[in-house]
Design a protein around this motif. Structure first.
Motif: not given
Length: 726
Positions: A89-94, A559-564, A575-582
């Motif tokens: 699962i760790l290889r998925a985006p985000g 936001v998540e960016l993915s490509s294959s 896959n590259v993802a940026r996340s903010i959780a507060q």
């Protein structure tokens, strides 16, 4: 719960409205007694495939974001089918990495909050989750579904791990494998699958031993006192009753024993008899803490298709336990408290889902779910009597606590898939969810709506809104009576212990997927969540058993960016993802926290401890065949900007989760060689090098909310396997 009864009879009424099932289809041309076995197998294959397709129409993922992986893709990831399930699962985006010992993953800034389904049947939760319990070996295909989920998905909503098992119809035969390498790793495994006239089955099992069961608390290449032995078994069997119905059974069992790794050089305090520590009396590298975990579950499901009506009814049960065994003498020296805690949770429930294609424009789906859970806790805590300064005044003694808790979860949904046009589909509906326990009783009606637009064959746009209701996991709700520890070395800084409540959230998601020429696909997905009573979990104390608590307010966005890319034997993804959780203001289980932190968080937004702001996963593989040999090589890279830790501001005040550990990356590579032998046999040899550059990286530094120890990622490891299929 009485208000849910109309939903529970929906499927029965729909079946009556459609009348009797259609007569069986004519047998395939060429049927004869001389070729009975091949024809029967073909019929079984066709009927099972038809029922599989009908089952998929019951619970689609319309409007949500999906990441799909199959057994072939698992094979080109580090360690392949021998990897922990959480690593797939760790290889998925985000998705952000955390402790592998608990199978912890953080999807889109959430702590856990994942639901697992096998063949569309929900698996009840256990104390340790499914990150380690499940085995990638039985996965035929898997989807991680995130975003604004349709109405059929309730309770755990950060993501849905939807697994389709392997089947004896598609890969009949046996395979045995021996795997091993660094850290004294040895793993033996097998799988067996096949089919007969009306039955197909798949079973697998494994035994694993290594000396790095839990993340190393130091940067050393080899952890101290960190051995684990794990047993796993899984079985699936289905029986085709007739061309329109099928019975399926699944069962799994796992048992894991862990040593808790030691940190050398710690300073000791009071001896068990209450006297000051004598230098050399106890070495922290000789601590002997352990944790044992047991997990079993079983599922029985009945599927039926009546023309345009398809439904599935399933019953399931689960037992899960975690027992932390302290080193009483050592823990008293170094922590002033030693707790032997055993938690056991038993769950049973029923689930029914159905879909009816009314016409070319509307497909109506409905379902119900009922689940009951019982939690039993046994704890024996050895503590010192202390004075007002916290100094021991006498020898240690034991306080025993036993408790039982019960919780009921129930939900129902109704939704309509409306094909507005050939290019536009709207999926709208609502859920009715309820939760009842000894400390709380709550419920909510949750509307859901999503739109899928496909303006061209290569472009897909989705947008959705979902209202979520997430009850606390019963197994993570502490039943400790805080007041009994007053005047001891385990006294809480505050006696306030408000009950953990269900989280209520509004979730928005929008995304775009674009297929480009020559096998290239790119995507972007954005999301925003705002929550009341935001749920979180943490490790408080020495055990690896989590405790739940609430923030009054929560917000998560990213936001998540993915490509294959696929071309011939070459595949690659990025896959590259940026996340903010507060979160802001702890409003339950307050006794877990320092009063200064409680005061700060009451009026300040802080990052959640698992809020990794930037995550990335990248991989490439190439496969080719020459005569009787097939070779594939892969390279894999993970990146993380670092999970949270405490920080100190310019005035010397501690900011909970105000900083982060350093960023890291790990590079892995491997090769697999298959040789075709006679009589349909195949020999497989594999080599994996994990963390090729021997990166020293820290997942946790021991500080942060609900973080009880430092954790370093695994240093370089070299592993190999040899297997034979027959």
């Amino acid at each position: 719960m009485k208000s849910l009864f109309p939903f529970s009879i929906f499927l029965a009424l729909a079946a009556v409205a459609h009348g009797q099932a259609s007569p069986p289809a004519d047998p395939p041309a060429g049927n004869s007694t001389d070729t009975e076995e091949p024809v029967i197998k073909l019929e079984n294959f066709v009927v099972s495939e038809h029922l599989d397709q009908a089952r998929e129409t019951i619970m689609p993922s319309l409007g949500a974001s999906t990441f799909t992986v199959d057994a072939a893709q698992i094979a080109i990831e580090p360690l392949g089918a021998n990897a922990p399930f959480s690593q797939v699962i760790l290889r998925a985006p985000g998705v952000a990495q955390d402790s592998e010992a608990n199978g912890d993953l953080h999807v889109r800034g959430e702590h856990g909050n994942l639901q697992y389904r096998i063949n569309n049947v929900l698996l009840p939760e256990g104390i340790t989750g499914f990150g380690l319990e499940l085995d990638p070996r039985f996965v035929g295909s898997m989807q991680l579904i995130t975003g604004a989920l349709p109405a059929q998905y309730g309770f755990r909503t950060a993501g849905v791990v939807d697994i389709k098992t392997k089947s004896g119809l598609f890969d009949s035969g046996s395979e045995a494998e021996l795997y091993g390498g660094s850290y004294d790793t040895v793993r033996t495994s097998f799988e067996q699958s096949g089919s007969t006239r009306n039955v197909n089955y798949f079973v697998d099992g494994s035994i694993t031993h290594n000396d790095i069961g839990i993340e190393n608390p130091t940067a050393s290449a080899t952890p101290l006192h960190d051995a684990t032995t794990q047993y796993k078994a899984f079985g699936y069997v289905s029986y085709v009753l007739d061309p329109s119905s099928r019975l399926s059974f699944m069962a799994s069992a796992s048992s894991s024993a862990f040593q808790v790794p030691d940190t050398p050089g710690l300073s000791a305090g009071t001896s068990p008899d209450g006297t000051p520590w004598v230098p050399g009396a106890f070495d922290s590298s000789r601590l002997d803490e352990r944790q044992n975990e047991q997990n079993t579950y079983g599922v029985a499901a009945y599927e039926k298709t009546l023309g345009d009506l398809n439904f599935q009814v399933a019953g399931y049960g689960r037992f899960s336990s975690a027992h932390f065994i302290p080193d009483v003498t050592g823990d008293l020296y170094f922590n002033g408290v030693a707790t032997d805690i055993d938690r056991q949770v038993a769950a049973a429930g029923i689930q029914a889902d159905g879909g009816d294609i009314l016409n070319d424009h509307h497909t109506v789906r409905a379902g119900v779910m009922l689940l009951g859970e019982n939690l039993t806790t046994h704890a024996a805590t050895t503590v010192f009597p202390v004075d007002t300064h916290g100094d021991a005044t006498g020898p240690a003694f034991v306080i025993r606590q036993n408790g039982r808790q019960h919780a009921d979860f129930y939900g129902a949904y109704l939704q309509d898939e409306w094909k507005v046009s050939r290019k536009v589909t709207v999926n709208y509906g609502a859920r009715a969810d309820g939760y009842s326990s000894s400390t709380d009783q709550e419920g909510q009606i949750s509307p859901r709506v999503s739109v899928l637009i496909e303006p061209t064959k290569s472009t897909s746009i989705h947008a959705g809104y979902s209202r979520y209701f997430t009850p606390p996991p019963l197994e993570n709700v502490s039943a400790t009576a805080v007041a009994v520890f007053a005047g001891t070395s385990n006294a809480a800084p505050t006696l306030q212990d408000d009950p953990v409540r269900a989280e209520r959230a509004d979730y928005f998601d929008i995304g775009l997927t674009q297929k480009l020429h020559h096998g290239l696909q790119v995507g972007i997905d954005t999301y925003y969540k705002t929550a009341k009573d935001q749920l979180d979990d943490g490790l408080f104390g020495q055990s690896l058993i989590q405790s739940a608590f609430n923030y009054r307010d929560g917000r998560v966005y990213g936001v998540e960016l993915s490509s294959s890319y696929t071309s011939g034997g070459f595949t690659a993804y990025a896959n590259v993802a940026r996340s903010i959780a507060q979160g802001r203001d702890w409003i339950s289980a307050q006794f877990l926290f320092d009063p200064a932190d409680l005061a700060y968080v009451k009026n300040h937004w802080i990052y959640l401890d698992h809020a990794q702001q930037l995550s990335g996963s990248f991989g490439a593989a190439y496969s080719w065949k020459h005569r009787q040999q097939r070779t594939q090589v892969y390279v894999d890279l993970l990146y993380g900007s670092g999970l949270r830790n405490d920080a100190v501001d310019s005035s010397g005040n501690v900011i909970p989760n105000g900083g982060s550990v350093p960023a890291y990356h790990t590079l892995s590579t491997g090769v697999e060689q298959k040789f075709e032998l006679s009589d349909h046999r195949e020999l497989k040899a594999r080599l994996d090098i994990v963390n090729l550059t021997d990166e020293k990286y820290e997942l946790r530094d021991g500080s942060g909310v609900g973080v009880n120890a430092a954790q370093y990622g695994m240093r370089r490891g070299i592993f190999g396997s040899l297997g034979i299929a027959f």
